[in-house]
Design a protein around this motif. Structure first.
Motif, mmCIF file in Angstrom:
data_model
loop_
_atom_site.group_PDB
_atom_site.id
_atom_site.type_symbol
_atom_site.label_atom_id
_atom_site.label_comp_id
_atom_site.label_asym_id
_atom_site.label_seq_id
_atom_site.Cartn_x
_atom_site.Cartn_y
_atom_site.Cartn_z
ATOM 1 N N LEU A 78 17.635 36.016 15.145
ATOM 2 C CA LEU A 78 17.712 35.341 13.665
ATOM 3 C C LEU A 78 17.325 36.323 12.858
ATOM 4 O O LEU A 78 18.063 36.567 11.672
ATOM 5 C CB LEU A 78 17.140 33.819 13.805
ATOM 6 N N THR A 106 19.367 28.717 5.639
ATOM 7 C CA THR A 106 20.072 28.048 6.811
ATOM 8 C C THR A 106 21.250 27.477 6.554
ATOM 9 O O THR A 106 22.036 26.991 7.356
ATOM 10 C CB THR A 106 18.996 27.050 7.473
ATOM 11 N N TYR A 113 22.937 31.224 9.036
ATOM 12 C CA TYR A 113 23.585 30.179 9.044
ATOM 13 C C TYR A 113 24.962 30.633 10.099
ATOM 14 O O TYR A 113 25.379 29.861 10.828
ATOM 15 C CB TYR A 113 24.288 29.742 7.602
ATOM 16 N N GLU A 115 24.772 32.492 12.550
ATOM 17 C CA GLU A 115 24.040 32.449 13.835
ATOM 18 C C GLU A 115 24.257 30.930 14.196
ATOM 19 O O GLU A 115 24.645 30.593 15.490
ATOM 20 C CB GLU A 115 22.890 32.875 14.213
ATOM 21 N N TYR A 116 23.867 29.969 13.535
ATOM 22 C CA TYR A 116 24.008 28.580 13.694
ATOM 23 C C TYR A 116 25.263 28.178 13.879
ATOM 24 O O TYR A 116 25.705 27.285 14.940
ATOM 25 C CB TYR A 116 23.216 27.825 12.356
ATOM 26 N N ARG A 120 27.012 26.594 17.402
ATOM 27 C CA ARG A 120 27.658 25.252 17.283
ATOM 28 C C ARG A 120 29.054 25.446 18.109
ATOM 29 O O ARG A 120 29.630 24.771 18.971
ATOM 30 C CB ARG A 120 27.743 24.782 15.957
#
Length: 145
Positions: A78, A106, A113, A115-116, A120
Motif C-alpha cells: 500500500l 482511500t 484506492y 489496491e483496494y 475487491r
C-alpha cells in the motif's frame, strides 16, 4: 567510465524537484519552518529524505490509518502504491509537492484506492469461480468457462 553501452542505451529523464507540503514537512520534523506552499528537500540543509526512509514513513502512516491490523507485506504494498501513483499524477514539467494525506486517501484517484479496487475485483472473481464449480450444468452464470 567504461559504461559506453549503458550510456548509449540510457535516456536522461528530467523532472522537477520533489518538494514537501507543509503537512508533510511538519510530519518529518520541520515544525519551526515558516508556512510556505512547499518545502524543498535538501540534503545540505538536512531536509532531505532518503527513498528507503520515505517508504518506511509512508508505510507507518498506512499502518496508523488502517482500521484493522495489516500484515507487513500488505502495508508495504500500500505504501509503495501510494507513493508511485501519487508521483505519476505530475508531468515532467510540473512542480511535485508530496503530501502524505493526499497520497494515502482511500477514495478517488489514489494508489491505495486502486489496491483496494484490485483486491475487491479478485475477491469477486474468486467467489464467481467457486459458485461456477458449485452450479455446474444448465443455468450457470458462466457456461463453458
Amino acid at each position: 567510465m567504461g559504461f559506453q553501452k549503458e550510456a548509449n542505451e540510457s535516456i536522461h529523464l528530467a523532472y522537477e524537484v520533489v518538494n514537501l507540503s507543509p503537512q508533510a514537512a511538519r510530519h518529518l520534523g520541520m515544525e519551526d519552518a515558516e508556512e510556505k506552499k512547499a518545502y524543498a528537500m535538501s540534503g545540505r540543509s538536512g531536509t532531505g529524505v532518503k527513498a528507503k526512509d520515505f517508504i518506511l514513513r509512508v508505510k507507518q502512516k498506512v499502518i496508523e490509518k488502517a482500521d484493522h491490523p495489516l500484515e507487513d507485506s500488505v502495508a508495504s504494498a500500500l505504501a509503495s502504491a501510494a507513493i508511485r501513483y501519487y508521483l505519476l499524477k505530475f508531468t515532467l514539467e510540473s512542480q511535485i509537492v508530496f503530501d502524505f494525506d493526499e497520497a494515502l486517501k482511500t477514495t478517488g484517484d489514489t494508489g491505495v484506492y486502486l489496491e483496494y479496487a484490485h483486491a475487491r475485483a479478485c475477491s469477486i472473481l474468486r467467489k464467481a469461480k467457486s459458485r461456477r464449480s458449485i452450479s455446474h450444468g444448465k443455468g450457470s452464470a458462466f457456461p463453458n468457462n
